[in-house]
Motif scaffolding. Structure first.
Motif, PDB file in Angstrom:
ATOM      1  N   LEU A  54     -14.003  -9.577 -15.485  1.00  0.00           N
ATOM      2  CA  LEU A  54     -14.409  -8.340 -15.774  1.00  0.00           C
ATOM      3  C   LEU A  54     -12.948  -7.291 -16.137  1.00  0.00           C
ATOM      4  O   LEU A  54     -12.336  -7.675 -15.169  1.00  0.00           O
ATOM      5  N   THR A  55     -13.107  -6.922 -17.210  1.00  0.00           N
ATOM      6  CA  THR A  55     -11.673  -5.965 -17.731  1.00  0.00           C
ATOM      7  C   THR A  55     -12.334  -4.740 -18.138  1.00  0.00           C
ATOM      8  O   THR A  55     -12.990  -4.566 -18.945  1.00  0.00           O
ATOM      9  N   LEU A  56     -11.913  -3.749 -17.274  1.00  0.00           N
ATOM     10  CA  LEU A  56     -12.172  -2.373 -17.741  1.00  0.00           C
ATOM     11  C   LEU A  56     -11.147  -1.947 -18.924  1.00  0.00           C
ATOM     12  O   LEU A  56      -9.998  -1.906 -18.495  1.00  0.00           O
ATOM     13  N   ASN A  57     -11.772  -1.440 -20.044  1.00  0.00           N
ATOM     14  CA  ASN A  57     -10.826  -1.013 -20.791  1.00  0.00           C
ATOM     15  C   ASN A  57     -10.726   0.672 -21.011  1.00  0.00           C
ATOM     16  O   ASN A  57     -11.472   1.328 -20.317  1.00  0.00           O
ATOM     17  N   ASP A  58      -9.592   1.008 -21.656  1.00  0.00           N
ATOM     18  CA  ASP A  58      -9.123   2.555 -21.595  1.00  0.00           C
ATOM     19  C   ASP A  58     -10.166   3.133 -22.330  1.00  0.00           C
ATOM     20  O   ASP A  58     -10.460   4.445 -21.800  1.00  0.00           O
ATOM     21  N   ASP A  59     -11.022   2.689 -23.185  1.00  0.00           N
ATOM     22  CA  ASP A  59     -12.133   3.670 -23.694  1.00  0.00           C
ATOM     23  C   ASP A  59     -13.446   3.611 -23.009  1.00  0.00           C
ATOM     24  O   ASP A  59     -14.298   4.095 -23.516  1.00  0.00           O
ATOM     25  N   GLY A  60     -13.195   2.884 -21.871  1.00  0.00           N
ATOM     26  CA  GLY A  60     -14.680   3.099 -20.765  1.00  0.00           C
ATOM     27  C   GLY A  60     -15.526   1.776 -21.179  1.00  0.00           C
ATOM     28  O   GLY A  60     -16.341   1.531 -20.449  1.00  0.00           O
ATOM     29  N   SER A  61     -15.052   1.051 -22.166  1.00  0.00           N
ATOM     30  CA  SER A  61     -15.917  -0.579 -22.532  1.00  0.00           C
ATOM     31  C   SER A  61     -15.542  -1.436 -21.333  1.00  0.00           C
ATOM     32  O   SER A  61     -14.612  -1.008 -20.585  1.00  0.00           O
ATOM     33  N   VAL A  62     -16.317  -2.497 -21.293  1.00  0.00           N
ATOM     34  CA  VAL A  62     -15.759  -3.312 -20.215  1.00  0.00           C
ATOM     35  C   VAL A  62     -15.926  -4.835 -21.168  1.00  0.00           C
ATOM     36  O   VAL A  62     -16.758  -4.914 -21.855  1.00  0.00           O
ATOM     37  N   THR A  63     -14.922  -5.580 -20.960  1.00  0.00           N
ATOM     38  CA  THR A  63     -14.768  -6.965 -21.583  1.00  0.00           C
ATOM     39  C   THR A  63     -15.065  -7.917 -20.550  1.00  0.00           C
ATOM     40  O   THR A  63     -14.397  -8.022 -19.667  1.00  0.00           O
ATOM     41  N   VAL A  64     -15.959  -8.853 -20.951  1.00  0.00           N
ATOM     42  CA  VAL A  64     -16.291  -9.875 -20.132  1.00  0.00           C
ATOM     43  C   VAL A  64     -15.908 -11.364 -20.674  1.00  0.00           C
ATOM     44  O   VAL A  64     -15.976 -11.313 -21.762  1.00  0.00           O
ATOM     45  N   ARG A  65     -15.263 -12.163 -19.715  1.00  0.00           N
ATOM     46  CA  ARG A  65     -14.654 -13.241 -20.153  1.00  0.00           C
ATOM     47  C   ARG A  65     -14.965 -14.255 -19.428  1.00  0.00           C
ATOM     48  O   ARG A  65     -15.357 -14.058 -18.203  1.00  0.00           O
TER      49      ARG A  65
END
Length: 90
Positions: A54-65
């Protein structure tokens, strides 16, 4: 359907989408209809799942890898790769 169930279903469908499965990542954006409690609960489940990063992005979105899973070949005993087809854990 509760807010957590609705959000979980949306996230699960995004993770299991064929394009996401090919690239092995997906970015999830929080919608106005996603409550704080629901968002935190679903992110907590993702964060606790060993196979998902899980990566929390600056724009509030979340990237799941996630990584490609390796399994033994059925007849040949050789290793082969497959795309995860099981539903996500939430």
């Amino acid at each position: 359907m509760s807010g957590v169930e609705r959000l979980s279903l949306r996230v699960s469908e995004m993770i299991n989408h064929p394009i996401a499965q090919l690239q092995r990542w997906v970015t999830i954006h929080r919608l106005d209809t996603d409550g704080d409690r629901e968002w935190e609960e679903v992110l907590g489940v993702i964060a606790e799942t060993d196979e998902l990063e899980l990566t929390l992005n600056d724009d509030g979105s979340v990237t799941v890898r996630w990584e490609r899973q390796e399994v033994e070949g059925l007849d040949t005993g050789e290793s082969m790769f497959y795309l995860e087809e099981e539903p996500s854990p939430f």
